[in-house]
Design an enzyme around this catalytic site. Structure first.
Site, short mmCIF file in Angstrom:
data_model
loop_
_atom_site.label_atom_id
_atom_site.label_comp_id
_atom_site.label_asym_id
_atom_site.label_seq_id
_atom_site.Cartn_x
_atom_site.Cartn_y
_atom_site.Cartn_z
N SER A 233 3.63 -6.31 -10.01
CA SER A 233 4.55 -5.26 -10.46
C SER A 233 5.50 -4.88 -9.32
O SER A 233 6.21 -5.75 -8.82
CB SER A 233 3.75 -4.06 -10.97
OG SER A 233 4.58 -3.15 -11.65
N GLU A 359 5.07 -7.64 -21.46
CA GLU A 359 5.32 -6.79 -20.30
C GLU A 359 5.89 -5.43 -20.66
O GLU A 359 5.69 -4.45 -19.95
CB GLU A 359 6.29 -7.50 -19.34
CG GLU A 359 5.72 -8.70 -18.63
CD GLU A 359 4.81 -8.33 -17.47
OE1 GLU A 359 4.64 -7.12 -17.20
OE2 GLU A 359 4.26 -9.24 -16.83
N HIS A 470 1.53 -5.27 -19.43
CA HIS A 470 1.85 -5.30 -18.01
C HIS A 470 0.62 -4.93 -17.17
O HIS A 470 0.00 -3.89 -17.38
CB HIS A 470 2.98 -4.31 -17.73
CG HIS A 470 3.35 -4.20 -16.29
ND1 HIS A 470 4.09 -5.15 -15.64
CD2 HIS A 470 3.09 -3.23 -15.37
CE1 HIS A 470 4.27 -4.79 -14.38
NE2 HIS A 470 3.67 -3.63 -14.19
#
Length: 551
Positions: A233, A359, A470
């Protein structure tokens, strides 16, 4: 520099089986003239909370990190240091509950509330127990995520990776670093910041931590020439930006990179954050100051923190168009990241990059009140593309239609449960704009220039509402016991610069001639090689618009 005798090291080999003495006595390492006392479990030693830079407090706030002074005492290195400041935007939503439940379901470590503050620049090291000087083990340096707003090294247990590397007969050292990850403390943005040359401080912190590794990792049995940087991330984005800075010159700080859900992001100049800087100046009564940046340096911490918490956070309506994040500052990033990629300002090191299939779902839950196409279009244009011509906006909307069957979670038909139909559309476009399209762009631009491998994670598609969301790929690296399906490939990549797996499927290099993805699907650990050709027109358009109109 050397490990002290209390480790009970064997003189005959670089790596010794833990002895009774090493299990009984705490491990210790000598750095400069200081001794750091760690803790071990008989298999893995860990040294936590070691300062790698001077505290960025007082007049050193909003300045580049300064290396630590020489160590000259005995230090307790058995617990993590203080977290860097964490943004609290007061947005308690369904997302908080779902994220926590998902973490529990996957067995991910959750550190919970921890002390935080500005004196936070510390580093942590996990090694195989009884490792000897001269072992020259490869080093995996972890950069955590958290939207450049929150995050902690305490959320990730490096022992899992080290144990797995020992089981494979390929031992590595794992290092994690704190950095000024929270909002304005690490990513203050404005023309004043640019003129002062103090943008992207969180990235400078990471760079300083990598320099610390070069200086000290030999004392832990590591090889400073064999460092791989890895992040997820915001951490994955950070890894990408460490590859782009300095004209692509790594300064010998790392030889390989791994990016999970993070690529060179579509951001522009640091002055694009001016409105948030001005908000801080106003809320801290620095408006009348001749030098507002200097005034902010001396605002009491709690008052500044309150002002930061008032700015938009990750769960605000603007979502992934973050208020505080890395931007082109003329120094660390001399141009927007994607432009640097086009200019070949990229470190010539092998890398792995990959994303989860869905995501954008987590970042779209806060907008579930949008039920009509008109509401979605207004939000999308105002949030991401306010200056894009109407005809190009129309093309984006055509490629991301008001059709739940084409939305994210992908492959779930028209099913939306109790969510409005615009949720899946929003999730699709946000996931592609910030994650999937930048990943593909980076791979396409580097194909044929350096070795690269890519993956797509679909393992937990069955999670209700959010699909393969995600961050869920972390389980496939860390696992609950170090046995994540991607852990073996990762360890081999760190040691051999190739994600080979003696017993698993061969992972082919990425090529623009036949772009392929190492694809994980189903909770039965099934893996396959699939083409990277989904939503080609849609992501191509988003990339072109990002280059013209960066955030």
């Amino acid at each position: 520099m050397s490990l002290v005798s209390t480790l009970g090291l064997s003189a005959g080999s670089a790596y010794a089986t833990p002895s009774l003495k090493s299990v009984r006595d705490p491990p210790a390492v000598v750095l400069d003239n200081g001794t750091f006392i760690g803790v071990h479990d008989g298999v893995v030693d860990r040294y936590l909370g070691i300062p790698f830079a001077l505290p960025p407090t007082g007049d050193m706030r909003f300045r580049l990190p300064v290396p630590n002074t020489s160590y000259n005492a005995t230090y307790n290195a058995t617990d993590f240091g203080m977290d860097c400041p964490q943004q609290n935007s007061g947005q308690s939503t369904v997302d908080d509950v779902i994220t926590e439940e998902i973490a529990i379901m996957l067995g991910l470590t959750r550190a919970g509330p921890r002390p935080s503050g500005e004196d936070c620049l510390t580093i942590n090291v996990w090694t195989p127990s009884d490792i000897q000087p001269g072992a020259n083990l490869s080093v995996l340096a972890w950069i955590f995520g958290g939207g450049f707003e929150v995050g902690s090294t305490a959320d990730y247990d490096g022992a899992n990776i080290v144990r797995r590397s020992i089981d494979l007969g390929e031992p590595v050292i794992y290092v994690s670093m704190n950095y000024r990850s929270e909002a304005s403390f690490g990513f203050l943005a404005s023309k004043e910041v640019k003129e002062a040359g103090v943008g992207n401080l969180g990235l400078w912190d990471q760079r300083q931590a990598l320099r610390w590794i070069q200086r000290y990792i030999g004392a832990f049995g590591g090889d400073p020439t064999k460092v791989t940087i890895w992040g997820e991330s915001a951490g994955g984005i950070s890894v990408a930006l460490q590859m782009l800075t300095n004209g692509g010159d790594t300064e010998g700080l790392f030889r390989a990179a791994v990016m999970a859900s993070g690529s060179p992001i579509p951001v522009g100049d640091i002055a694009n954050g001016q409105t948030y800087y001005d908000d801080l100046v106003r809320e801290t009564n620095c408006t009348a100051a001749t030098d507002t940046l200097e005034c902010l340096r001396h605002v009491p911490y709690n008052r500044l923190k309150e002002a930061v918490d008032m700015t938009p956070g990750l769960l605000s309506p603007q979502s992934l168009n973050l208020a505080w994040l890395p931007r082109a500052d003329g120094r660390f990033l001399i141009a927007p990241p994607q432009q640097l990629v086009l200019n070949d300002s990229v470190a010539d090191v092998p890398f792995i990059t990959g994303d989860c299939d869905d995501e954008g779902t987590i970042f779209s839950i806060t907008q579930i009140q949008f039920s009509t196409s008109e509401q979605f279009e207004d939000w999308f244009i105002n949030t991401y593309m306010p200056t894009v011509p109407d005809e190009q906006i129309d093309e984006v909307l055509r490629l991301y239609p008001d059709d739940p069957s084409q939305g994210s979670p992908f492959g779930t038909g028209n099913f939306t449960l109790f969510f409005p139909r615009q949720f899946k559309r929003m999730a699709a476009i946000q996931g592609d704009l910030v994650f999937q399209a930048p990943r593909r762009f980076f791979l396409q631009q580097r194909s044929g220039k350096q070795n690269a491998w890519a993956y797509l994670d679909k393992r937990f598609k069955s999670v209700p509402l959010v699909g393969l969301f995600h961050g869920s790929d972390l389980q496939d690296f860390y696992g609950s016991d170090g046995s994540g399906i991607l852990a073996d490939y990762l360890v081999n990549f760190v040691n051999h610069l190739d994600p080979k797996n003696q017993t698993g499927l061969e992972w082919p290099k990425y090529s623009d001639i036949s772009p392929s993805l190492f694809t994980l699907s189903g909770q039965d650990d099934s893996i396959s090689i699939t083409p990277d050709n989904f939503r080609m027109d849609a992501m191509g358009l988003l990339t072109n618009l990002s280059l013209q109109f960066p955030l």
